[in-house]
Design an enzyme around this catalytic site. Sequence first.
Site, mmCIF file in Angstrom:
data_model
loop_
_atom_site.group_PDB
_atom_site.id
_atom_site.type_symbol
_atom_site.label_atom_id
_atom_site.label_comp_id
_atom_site.label_asym_id
_atom_site.label_seq_id
_atom_site.Cartn_x
_atom_site.Cartn_y
_atom_site.Cartn_z
ATOM 1 N N SER A 1 0.832 -1.189 0.000
ATOM 2 C CA SER A 1 0.000 0.000 0.000
ATOM 3 C C SER A 1 0.878 1.255 0.000
ATOM 4 O O SER A 1 1.693 1.434 -0.888
ATOM 5 C CB SER A 1 -0.941 -0.049 1.209
ATOM 6 N N ASP B 1 -9.897 -3.144 -5.834
ATOM 7 C CA ASP B 1 -9.179 -2.408 -4.802
ATOM 8 C C ASP B 1 -9.627 -0.947 -4.842
ATOM 9 O O ASP B 1 -9.419 -0.247 -5.831
ATOM 10 C CB ASP B 1 -7.667 -2.510 -5.045
ATOM 11 N N HIS C 1 -7.077 -5.796 -0.534
ATOM 12 C CA HIS C 1 -5.988 -4.832 -0.340
ATOM 13 C C HIS C 1 -5.250 -5.138 0.964
ATOM 14 O O HIS C 1 -4.015 -5.159 0.996
ATOM 15 C CB HIS C 1 -6.567 -3.411 -0.305
#
Length: 520
Positions: free
Chosen positions: A332, A466, A495
Amino acid sequence: MQSSSAEVTMMESQNRKRAPAWTEREVRDLIAVWGEESVLSELHSSFRNAKTFVKISQGMKDRGHNRDPKQCRVKLKELRQAYQKTREANSRSGSEPQTCRFYDELHAILGGSATTTPAVLFDSFNGDGGNTEAGFGDEEDDDEEEVVDSSQQASGETSFPDSQELFLTLDLEPVPPEPTQGCLLDPAGGEGTSESTRPGSEEQIPLYEEFIYCCGAATQVLKCGPWKDLLETESKTLPGLLFLIIPGNPGLAGYYRTFIRALYHGLNGQYPVWVVSHAGHCKPPSGMGMTEDTDIKELEDVFGLHGQIEHKLDFLRKNVPKDMKLVLIGHSIGCYITLEMMKRASELQVLRSVLLFPTIERMAQSPQGKLLTPVLCKLRYILYMPVYLLSFLPERVKTSMVRFVLRGLKCPDEASIVTSLNLFSVDCVANVLYMASQEMMKVVERDSTTIKQNLKKLIFYYGVADNWCPQQYFEEIKMDFPDGDIRLCEKGIRHAFVLDASREMAAMITDWVQDILTRL
């Protein structure tokens, strides 16, 4: 009709035999209760101390665990014996250093500081003092073997659910360790090339936890493998490669506990796998503040996004040899940080960077960003008071709340459940939300220049559904870099993969990096 005494005894014995395995969280809490001054005082001063183990059992109940006094006593005795075995092995001249699960925590109770040993307390645990084994030698020893604890086989990760949606880079739709408690001796060096150093199972993998100050901010580090200090490791046993995980947000290292274990296992124990938390994304242990009390001037904004980048570079400078080859794994916002690290410190020996669900552009314009940007940038302060009030709840109530939030997961990772309890700390949450607000404002344009310069070293992995980096972003970067290794997940992994797909992700990464491993 009342059961006879014999029937009651038989039922109790059967219940003990069916005692569930101790989770890592339980063992850590047990050690914490054991280490309380009042408990140690009672164990040290009394030979008959059944009441003390009732007190320990109650302490476990207060922390949300159901363990009777007998189970607590037997488990503590196992831990003490494992510690003693390790100490004795290390006392033999010429022997390689060894450790066991929870060695540092046990040493704080049984061995004192690193250089001195409080003889009275340690002797009492060996049965040489006035109190046989500090309360472990009472009349119940005769039936101790009745307790069949499946945790004796080092059964594995504990539990703390990732709050998959409480914050930021974790998904926002409803859903929900550390080393195992078995205190197995950990191998002490080398690259794991011999059969004796290769982990037989994930549960046997040595994992060390440290809380340090980096750039003046509290930082949690988890290390998989026997290499606790790469700067002090002899060159002949120094591993050829370090896998370093840069987390998402919340950047609590505990969320990646299962992931780094699975990755280390997939690599046959040949290379260390570390995860370093973001600055201030942890709940420091008692006696340690969120910032270091020092006159040395550190980063002015270490908790901000760009401060976090310098935080990771400073960690590498102070903890990893300059010529150490690296595989960086970003998750991320950790992908944005990874690219910035490669841009700012081109001297790093990065062989490969794996970017998982990369939030490297237009975060505020993503579906999730549109929803949360107003809250994070303007209203985040109103969240502090509820968190402060919730912090006073008993641990078992907090755990139940986390499990409720993550109830949609079929197989939640227990390590993330435990880690999520740290999000009841106001200081930790404040750092998480502050960093998140900066992400919304500063992660705008994709750094195509850095990507182009390092394209052969990069692997991108996007999600199909996502909401932080939608499929549109995948299609656009794929079009801009047709020769890049840019993949789209076809497995339905979320995610926040650490919640329920850590092992699956680790297995894929192990396969992706085989080409560089064969060249080492």
